[in-house]
Enzyme design. Structure first.
Site, mmCIF file in Angstrom:
data_model
loop_
_atom_site.group_PDB
_atom_site.id
_atom_site.type_symbol
_atom_site.label_atom_id
_atom_site.label_comp_id
_atom_site.label_asym_id
_atom_site.label_seq_id
_atom_site.Cartn_x
_atom_site.Cartn_y
_atom_site.Cartn_z
ATOM 1 N N GLY A 1 3.493 -2.969 13.027
ATOM 2 C CA GLY A 1 4.793 -2.313 12.989
ATOM 3 C C GLY A 1 5.832 -3.075 12.210
ATOM 4 O O GLY A 1 5.683 -4.252 11.912
ATOM 5 N N CYS B 1 -2.179 -4.724 4.149
ATOM 6 C CA CYS B 1 -2.023 -4.804 5.598
ATOM 7 C C CYS B 1 -2.836 -3.731 6.308
ATOM 8 O O CYS B 1 -2.663 -2.536 6.065
ATOM 9 C CB CYS B 1 -0.551 -4.683 5.981
ATOM 10 N N CYS C 1 -3.073 -12.327 10.600
ATOM 11 C CA CYS C 1 -2.242 -11.230 10.122
ATOM 12 C C CYS C 1 -3.034 -10.150 9.415
ATOM 13 O O CYS C 1 -3.900 -10.426 8.609
ATOM 14 C CB CYS C 1 -1.227 -11.744 9.118
ATOM 15 N N GLU D 1 -1.944 -4.635 19.555
ATOM 16 C CA GLU D 1 -2.535 -5.953 19.734
ATOM 17 C C GLU D 1 -1.454 -7.016 19.847
ATOM 18 O O GLU D 1 -0.315 -6.822 19.444
ATOM 19 C CB GLU D 1 -3.465 -6.293 18.568
ATOM 20 N N ASN E 1 -5.724 -12.612 4.063
ATOM 21 C CA ASN E 1 -6.966 -12.274 4.753
ATOM 22 C C ASN E 1 -7.520 -11.045 4.044
ATOM 23 O O ASN E 1 -6.822 -10.035 3.942
ATOM 24 C CB ASN E 1 -6.678 -11.978 6.220
ATOM 25 N N CYS F 1 2.120 -1.255 3.109
ATOM 26 C CA CYS F 1 1.771 -2.425 2.288
ATOM 27 C C CYS F 1 0.261 -2.422 2.007
ATOM 28 O O CYS F 1 -0.544 -2.209 2.913
ATOM 29 C CB CYS F 1 2.172 -3.719 2.986
ATOM 30 N N SER G 1 9.014 -10.793 4.444
ATOM 31 C CA SER G 1 7.719 -10.708 3.757
ATOM 32 C C SER G 1 7.981 -10.408 2.295
ATOM 33 O O SER G 1 8.032 -9.260 1.870
ATOM 34 C CB SER G 1 6.863 -9.616 4.406
ATOM 35 N N LEU G 2 8.139 -11.464 1.524
ATOM 36 C CA LEU G 2 8.499 -11.316 0.108
ATOM 37 C C LEU G 2 7.228 -11.099 -0.721
ATOM 38 O O LEU G 2 7.132 -10.149 -1.479
ATOM 39 C CB LEU G 2 9.240 -12.571 -0.348
ATOM 40 N N SER H 1 9.980 -10.594 11.745
ATOM 41 C CA SER H 1 9.476 -10.468 10.383
ATOM 42 C C SER H 1 9.721 -9.059 9.865
ATOM 43 O O SER H 1 9.456 -8.082 10.562
ATOM 44 C CB SER H 1 7.973 -10.779 10.376
HETATM 45 N N1 SAH Z 1 6.317 -5.382 9.227
HETATM 46 C C1 SAH Z 1 6.699 -6.747 9.322
HETATM 47 C C2 SAH Z 1 5.977 -7.545 10.389
HETATM 48 C C3 SAH Z 1 4.487 -7.380 10.574
HETATM 49 S S1 SAH Z 1 3.306 -8.172 9.563
HETATM 50 C C4 SAH Z 1 6.597 -7.426 7.980
HETATM 51 O O1 SAH Z 1 6.191 -6.787 7.026
HETATM 52 O O2 SAH Z 1 6.978 -8.576 7.855
HETATM 53 C C5 SAH Z 1 3.435 -9.873 9.731
HETATM 54 C C6 SAH Z 1 3.074 -10.594 8.442
HETATM 55 O O3 SAH Z 1 1.683 -10.484 8.098
HETATM 56 C C7 SAH Z 1 3.833 -10.062 7.240
HETATM 57 O O4 SAH Z 1 4.331 -11.119 6.488
HETATM 58 C C8 SAH Z 1 2.739 -9.328 6.497
HETATM 59 O O5 SAH Z 1 3.073 -9.138 5.164
HETATM 60 C C9 SAH Z 1 1.562 -10.245 6.727
HETATM 61 N N2 SAH Z 1 0.250 -9.673 6.406
HETATM 62 C C10 SAH Z 1 -0.147 -8.401 6.526
HETATM 63 N N3 SAH Z 1 -1.408 -8.267 6.101
HETATM 64 C C11 SAH Z 1 -1.846 -9.477 5.737
HETATM 65 C C12 SAH Z 1 -3.075 -9.991 5.235
HETATM 66 N N4 SAH Z 1 -4.116 -9.191 5.022
HETATM 67 N N5 SAH Z 1 -3.143 -11.309 4.974
HETATM 68 C C13 SAH Z 1 -2.097 -12.131 5.193
HETATM 69 N N6 SAH Z 1 -0.910 -11.700 5.663
HETATM 70 C C14 SAH Z 1 -0.778 -10.393 5.927
#
Ligand code: SAH
Length: 360
Positions: A168, A123, A342, A96, A299, A120, A223-224, A200
């Site tokens: 990814g 995610c 996200c 996507e 989300n 994660c 992504s901390l 990211s």
């Molecule tokens: N793998 C990379 C980039 C992809 S995700 C990373 O981890 O940074 C892009 C961003 O969306 C990241 O900060 C991730 O943690 C966040 N993200 C994933 N799921 C989410 C959710 N349900 N709500 C808000 N942010 C989310």
């Protein structure tokens, strides 16, 4: 480029010099490489390459791929015009992308892998693991599709900014991601400067350190999501490999090497990391750091029983950080009505694809 299995040559992944070499290897004059490069980066397929002889176009189409990505469906947000694409890849996989419109131009959120293996908890991209990594050409192809979509809609606009925040983990697909970034800034190509690009990462420390040496000064988003290792291990398996102190040290190294400030992403999860006490702890960790904190209300991910937070909780967290002089904002959410946000991508889209009525 042709392998023993005779898979078609992936021309969209090649630099101008590599394409010139490829042409020479195929018995063509090198200048054809430049022509083909320009056409590919304008989003054209072989039949449209009008300054190439027809016979050559046919020969190329038989053994090579110019456009490795096509739009399978589009959904347009009625709220803000954000467009969510489902992109089809040649092997039937899908990824996507989300096109967001800002005053200063369009931003495309690009995927780097089909799925993700980082695991994660919050995610949705990781729920089915990583199917495969994308090639540089497949990352570029997402931009070419979006540009074509804009042109066909009669819009005098194109992708100006790129965020590697789709499905990814870009640093888990390190070589192709670096190759993609080098293609982006080719003057004869889409010509997107790296200051208009954000990458990211969930915090692959060794790769972050290597990436700082690549001479590819993009904005690094880390992504901390948490102020300490205990909570981070609960949400992000990568924390078992790299403690938060190492992630912060690698982020600091990136700032020193590139002069670019680092952005920390922090998704607020109700009852997990969103208390004012955790904002205090985060502020203490980030004191004196040349950085910015992007707060995102999670989300909801019903599959994992994780919920986002109220506006009041976001505000309290933000105020606490600001009181400690940490630069922070709440991330503006776009495409809320099309699940463009996200972590909501691909899965639901794939489930809906047949009933979607989107553009084929
Ligand atoms: N793998 C990379 C980039 C992809 S995700 C990373 O981890 O940074 C892009 C961003 O969306 C990241 O900060 C991730 O943690 C966040 N993200 C994933 N799921 C989410 C959710 N349900 N709500 C808000 N942010 C989310």
């Amino acid at each position: 480029m042709t392998t023993t299995t005779h898979s078609p040559a992936d021309l969209a992944s090649l630099s101008p010099a590599e394409l010139a070499d490829w042409c020479k290897g195929a018995g063509l004059p090198a200048f054809r490489g430049k022509q083909i490069f320009q056409w590919i980066h304008r989003g054209a397929d072989f039949p449209e390459m009008s300054n190439l002889p027809a016979a050559l176009r046919e020969k190329l189409a038989a053994g090579a791929v110019a456009q490795p990505v096509h739009i399978r469906t589009t959904r347009v947000s009625a709220l803000d015009g954000t467009v969510k694409f489902l992109f089809a890849l040649a092997d039937g996989n899908c990824v996507e992308g989300v096109l967001m419109r800002y005053h200063h131009g369009c931003t495309l959120c690009v995927s780097t892998q089909v799925g993700c293996r980082m695991g994660c908890a919050f995610c949705a991209s990781t729920l089915d693991g990583c199917v495969r990594s994308l090639t540089a050409g497949e990352m570029l192809g997402q931009i070419l599709c979006a540009n074509r979509y804009l042109a066909e809609a009669g819009e005098d606009n194109r992708v100006h900014n790129v965020v590697l925040m789709g499905s990814g983990e870009p640093l888990d697909n390190y070589d192709q991601t670096c190759r993609f970034l080098r293609l982006l800034r080719e003057p004869e190509g889409v010509n997107i400067g790296l200051r208009n690009v954000s990458l990211s990462t969930c915090g692959l420390v060794d790769r972050m350190r290597a990436f700082a040496e690549e001479g590819l000064p993009v904005t690094l988003s880390v992504s901390l999501h948490v102020p300490n290792d205990e909570i981070r291990r609960r949400l992000m398996p990568v924390a078992n490999r790299w403690p938060i102190g190492d992630v912060l040290a690698a982020s600091r190294h990136y700032v020193e090497k590139t002069g670019r400030r680092v952005i920390f992403e922090y998704a607020l999860v109700d009852g997990v990391n969103a208390d004012p006490a955790q904002a205090e702890e985060l502020a203490a960790r980030l004191r004196g750091f040349q950085c910015h904190v992007n707060l995102i209300p999670l989300n909801d991910v019903p599959e994992r029983g994780l919920r986002g937070v109220s506006e009041a909780q976001v505000r309290r967290f933000l105020d606490t950080l600001t009181a400690h002089h940490i630069s922070a904002t709440r991330r503006r959410e776009m495409g809320d009505d099309i699940e463009g946000a996200c972590g909501q991508l691909r899965r639901r889209e794939l489930e809906q694809v047949t009933s979607d009525g989107g553009q084929e």
